[in-house]
Structures are given as structure tokens and as C-alpha cells.
Write a protein that holds these residues in place. Sequence first.
Motif, PDB file in Angstrom:
ATOM      1  N   VAL A   1      62.323  45.930  31.154  1.00  0.00           N
ATOM      2  CA  VAL A   1      61.387  46.445  32.146  1.00  0.00           C
ATOM      3  C   VAL A   1      61.130  45.409  33.232  1.00  0.00           C
ATOM      4  O   VAL A   1      61.285  44.206  33.031  1.00  0.00           O
ATOM      5  N   GLY A   2      60.729  45.910  34.393  1.00  0.00           N
ATOM      6  CA  GLY A   2      60.337  45.052  35.493  1.00  0.00           C
ATOM      7  C   GLY A   2      59.378  45.797  36.399  1.00  0.00           C
ATOM      8  O   GLY A   2      59.389  47.032  36.447  1.00  0.00           O
ATOM      9  N   GLY A   3      58.528  45.061  37.095  1.00  0.00           N
ATOM     10  CA  GLY A   3      57.574  45.716  37.977  1.00  0.00           C
ATOM     11  C   GLY A   3      56.752  44.713  38.757  1.00  0.00           C
ATOM     12  O   GLY A   3      57.036  43.507  38.777  1.00  0.00           O
ATOM     13  N   VAL A   4      55.739  45.227  39.418  1.00  0.00           N
ATOM     14  CA  VAL A   4      54.819  44.379  40.185  1.00  0.00           C
ATOM     15  C   VAL A   4      53.398  44.612  39.679  1.00  0.00           C
ATOM     16  O   VAL A   4      53.028  45.732  39.313  1.00  0.00           O
ATOM     17  N   ARG A   5      52.629  43.546  39.640  1.00  0.00           N
ATOM     18  CA  ARG A   5      51.230  43.637  39.223  1.00  0.00           C
ATOM     19  C   ARG A   5      50.343  43.091  40.343  1.00  0.00           C
ATOM     20  O   ARG A   5      50.565  41.998  40.849  1.00  0.00           O
ATOM     21  N   VAL A   6      49.356  43.884  40.721  1.00  0.00           N
ATOM     22  CA  VAL A   6      48.399  43.501  41.755  1.00  0.00           C
ATOM     23  C   VAL A   6      47.104  43.069  41.079  1.00  0.00           C
ATOM     24  O   VAL A   6      46.564  43.776  40.222  1.00  0.00           O
ATOM     25  N   TRP A   7      46.606  41.911  41.472  1.00  0.00           N
ATOM     26  CA  TRP A   7      45.333  41.389  40.981  1.00  0.00           C
ATOM     27  C   TRP A   7      44.347  41.299  42.140  1.00  0.00           C
ATOM     28  O   TRP A   7      44.718  40.948  43.265  1.00  0.00           O
ATOM     29  N   SER A   8      43.078  41.567  41.853  1.00  0.00           N
ATOM     30  CA  SER A   8      41.998  41.303  42.792  1.00  0.00           C
ATOM     31  C   SER A   8      40.818  40.772  41.992  1.00  0.00           C
ATOM     32  O   SER A   8      40.325  41.453  41.083  1.00  0.00           O
ATOM     33  N   ALA A   9      40.393  39.553  42.296  1.00  0.00           N
ATOM     34  CA  ALA A   9      39.314  38.908  41.538  1.00  0.00           C
ATOM     35  C   ALA A   9      38.222  38.435  42.488  1.00  0.00           C
ATOM     36  O   ALA A   9      38.507  37.887  43.551  1.00  0.00           O
ATOM     37  N   ASP A  10      36.984  38.664  42.087  1.00  0.00           N
ATOM     38  CA  ASP A  10      35.812  38.212  42.847  1.00  0.00           C
ATOM     39  C   ASP A  10      34.878  37.515  41.871  1.00  0.00           C
ATOM     40  O   ASP A  10      34.500  38.100  40.849  1.00  0.00           O
ATOM     41  N   THR A  11      34.521  36.271  42.139  1.00  0.00           N
ATOM     42  CA  THR A  11      33.629  35.540  41.245  1.00  0.00           C
ATOM     43  C   THR A  11      32.444  34.966  42.006  1.00  0.00           C
ATOM     44  O   THR A  11      32.577  34.502  43.136  1.00  0.00           O
ATOM     45  N   ASN A  12      31.296  35.022  41.365  1.00  0.00           N
ATOM     46  CA  ASN A  12      30.074  34.401  41.866  1.00  0.00           C
ATOM     47  C   ASN A  12      29.672  33.310  40.882  1.00  0.00           C
ATOM     48  O   ASN A  12      29.551  33.582  39.676  1.00  0.00           O
ATOM     49  N   ILE A  13      29.476  32.091  41.376  1.00  0.00           N
ATOM     50  CA  ILE A  13      29.136  30.955  40.526  1.00  0.00           C
ATOM     51  C   ILE A  13      27.803  30.382  40.980  1.00  0.00           C
ATOM     52  O   ILE A  13      27.628  30.064  42.167  1.00  0.00           O
TER      53      ILE A  13
END
Length: 263
Positions: A149-161
Motif C-alpha cells: 500500500v501507499g498513500g498520503v497523510r495530511v496532518w493539522s495540529a494546533d497547540t496552546n501552551i
Amino acid sequence: MKTILVPAAFLCVGLAVASPGWSADLTPLAPEAKVVETPSGWSFTAAPYFWAAGISGDVAQFGLPEVHIDSSFSDLLQNLDFAFMGAGEARYDRYSVFGDIFYVKLGADANTRRGILADSVDVTSKAFAGILGVGYSVLEDQSGHLDLVGGVRVWSADTNIAFNGGILDGRERDDSATWVDAVAGVRGNYFFTPQFYLTGWGLVGGGGADVDWDVALGLGYKFNNAVSAIAGYRATGVNYSNNDGFVFDAVLQGPILGIAVHF
């Protein structure tokens, strides 16, 4: 440390098999029971799933030091604010197209290295991950299959510290990033009996992130020709940073439960 339940992904990858006899459609550790092809030869699976995972790793914002999170499953209700996840697959003969998405918002306690800069740190994280991929069965018979298998993965991360006490008392910052990784690997299953089977996958890649990986192994049970379920264990890791000082370097791991419906 408080713990975090991530019903995830962050991303499962759909598992499916179109072989006769004991064959089953399988989405990310949430399998379908039996392939019943449409007149066009396609089969489809939809699968909600539940991932109870702890998180550990490092996060940072521009101008502030990295903080370390190390949380497990036990404080789920206290830390989890919202989560959504689901997977699906379409399969034709040896070919498959699969997808998986999750969104999670959670809070956690963290600390700075050696606890010098702050007495405690509050972290709120919002994360979305989605994968779209294709596969081809290189091995397939009545007992199971093995897909490349092969593919693309999209990440979106938002952090408050937010820092409490110590030198950085009162400092707070929010930042986010979105990136895309290419991943590749294997997935498959093997039936021990007409009802029980072993299933799993392994993916690794990168692109926007330095490293992006995902492994899982589970035991499945076929209830009937339309529904099956699985229980297993999954671990996912990503190491991302950018020139603005945003860091998201984390591993999520824990048990996973799923159910799938074929139509």
C-alpha cells in the motif's frame, strides 16, 4: 501526569480482503465480515472505530522552550474534550482504495525539562489526520491476503501552551501547522478459522514531517456476512518541526476497538 484518550489517528488505514471462502473486508482494525460484490464488481466498507491511546512526546511554540507530555489512558474523561473518527474502503479484485480520518481535541498536563522554567504546564491540543491510499494484493488465497500500500497523510495540529509558576509564569502561546506526508507499507490478514482471524498493518514515511509511522495488530471475529469486529493495539508516531519553532513530536499508542458494515 494526566492521561489522554485519543480515539484517533490520528489515522487508521482500512484493511480489506476480497478472497473467497473465509475472506473479509477490513478497515483499520475494524473489519467487515464478508465481501459481497456489487454487479460492477466493487465492494464497499464503512467503519467507525474507537482508539484509547496515551500520548507522549515534545511540543513547542516559537520563542518558548519545548515541553514534555507523558500521559496514559486512565484520565480519559478529564482530558478528552471532543473526538471523531471513521474509515472506509472500496475494493475491486486485488485493488483497493482506502481512507481514514480523525479529529481530536484534548488537554493535558506537561512539564519543562528538569522542571526549572515552570512549576507546571497546561497544554491543549487539536489534531486532525487523514489518509488516502491505494493497495494491491501481492499474496491472496482463501486464508487471507497481503497488500502493498501507499498513500498520503495530511496532518493539522494546533497547540496552546501555558506556563504556571517559575521563570515563565504567565507565558502563554498558541500556534498551528499543517503538513503532508507520503507513507507506504503493508497490510493484511490471516484466518485461523472461518470466524477468527489476525489482521494488521505497518506504514512508514515522511515529507512535511521527518518521520511518520503507524503499526497495528488485532484479532478479529466475523459475526455474519455483514458485520464483524476486532480488538487490537495500535501505535502511531510523527516528528514534525518548522522554522517558526513549532514542534509536534509525539507517539500515540493504546488499544483499539472497531466494527464494520459492508454494503
